[in-house]
Design an enzyme around this catalytic site. Sequence first.
Site, short mmCIF file in Angstrom:
data_model
loop_
_atom_site.label_atom_id
_atom_site.label_comp_id
_atom_site.label_asym_id
_atom_site.label_seq_id
_atom_site.Cartn_x
_atom_site.Cartn_y
_atom_site.Cartn_z
N ASP A 82 1.36 10.46 -1.84
CA ASP A 82 1.56 9.10 -1.14
C ASP A 82 2.54 9.43 0.01
O ASP A 82 2.27 8.85 0.85
CB ASP A 82 1.62 7.96 -2.17
CG ASP A 82 0.53 7.93 -3.16
OD1 ASP A 82 -0.73 8.27 -2.69
OD2 ASP A 82 0.71 7.06 -4.09
N CYS A 83 3.59 9.79 -0.22
CA CYS A 83 4.74 9.88 0.72
C CYS A 83 4.61 11.13 1.46
O CYS A 83 5.13 10.99 2.71
CB CYS A 83 6.22 9.75 -0.13
SG CYS A 83 6.22 10.58 -1.51
#
Lengths: 401, 135
Positions: A139-140
């Site tokens: 996600d990051c």
Amino acid sequence: MSKTIAEINDKIKKGKAVVVTVEELIGLVEEKGVSKSAQTVDVVTTGTMGPMCSSGAYFNIGQPKPKIKLGGGKAYLNDIPVYTGLAAGDFFIGAGALPDSDPRNKIYPGKFAYGGGHAIEDLVAGQDLRFTATAYGTDCYPRKELSTWLSIRDMNEAVLFNPRNIYQNYNVAVNLSDRVIYTYMGILKPNLGNANYCSAGQLSPLLKDPGFLTIGIGTRVFLGGGVGYIAWWGTQHNTSVKTNRNGVPTAPAGTAALIGDLKQMSPEWLKGASFTGYGATMVVGVGVPIPILNEEICRHAALPDEKLSTRIVDYGRDYPQGRMRDLGTVNYAQLKSGTIRVRDKQVPTASLSSYPRAIKIASILKSWIEEGRFFLTERVGEFPGPGSGYSYHPLKERPIT
Amino acid sequence: MISKRIVLHFPRDLVSEPTISRLVKKYDLECNILRANITPRQVGIMVLGLKGGNKQYKDAIVYLKSLNITVQPLSQDVTWNEDLCTDCGACVTICPTEALTKDPNTQKVRFDKDACIGCELCIPACPMGAMEVHF
Ligand code: SF4
Ligand code: SF4
């Protein structure tokens, strides 16, 4: 009459320090004796430049947009696989790393034309290298692929970090078998056809401070043309080897782990190398200053080639099997003369470590100190020294059944 | 007609002279020994100029190889790239003709082009890629 490092640094600042290379110190001690020389001389400079396989470098590439997590993914620098078991933007490359496509020794003896050491040299030379990476995406750090040119200027940090360098003494390699062998000690001809050694002898840093009286963790050094530091003692550091009358090891003994800013270094002192049939590696130039704090330090630093010796080892059968047979001891003056006697045979010698480069490093380091550009550091930790019992031991296998 | 220059690597214990005279007699080749470097009990090297019929030349090569002699064409040119050379010396004991030597005083390596027979043995011996072959 002992001096302190602080006093010497003060003299360096004032341009008054007396700095000599090992070769100059040897001449001085011959002429004036140890005691006088120890009073006059503040610093002696050493040097060595040879293949040091346990070398590598780590980098931070700076994040592209969108970001990528190298950690846990795969990355290649000029097709050489690099280590990505670190954070998102970091990787490490070792001098012995090879492209997956390198045939290794499938076509014996392999050439190993381009490896990690060559890639590091190319980076130091300012070249653009191909960097490709694949990642699993988070996600990051959503990015899954990266393919870009990369130069040392693009990186935030580029740090040379060598777990084992500047061996205190090394074997003389011979071959008692009846076929040519290809080793990290070069090509060895059968039946004692040649003898290869790998040390600068009298100029070699750790041979000049055999008891680690001044050299330790935190010692500032010449590394690859820039400034580096001793980070720790090196892997395979061994204090339990035979010594001669002067207390100097007569076999491979101490080692040092070195670290330094790759961006300051130069390809003149950091070179990729290929050992036919063995692999790729890197030739590293290192120089260590030894502060002449007292007579004992001076006496050791001034020991000439004639008083530094090493053992002869068979790489045909003994070395690969981990056997140790004593084929004799020779000193570095004999080795540098071009022939030594082994088992009643005159055997021509060659070195893998470059003595002319070692001389040059010692004199560059000398001029840095004289010009007040390089100050000595007080070490912050000591190496395990002679008598400490610290030693290398082979692996005792415990088979998994 | 064929005219070639080749490098022969003799295994130890093989006497070179009868081999060469055999080439002359049996294969009717004109032999010109350009350089020989054969010392007792050591692997020897010879640079040979051969002239004669195509078939005879081919047969002669087969004959030489049957004696375990390695045959290779003479390189046009082996050069020493001084900029790449670090004066390590790994090539010095490999070179059979002393074209590569080390000065015992300075420990610097020197290359004597005239003594080089182009056998290429130094190429794999040099870790820095300083010995180069040009065809
Ligand atoms: S090719 Fe290399 S090994 Fe052969 S003679 Fe010339 S310098 Fe020596
Ligand atoms: S092996 Fe290569 S680098 Fe070493 S001395 Fe010979 S030519 Fe120079």
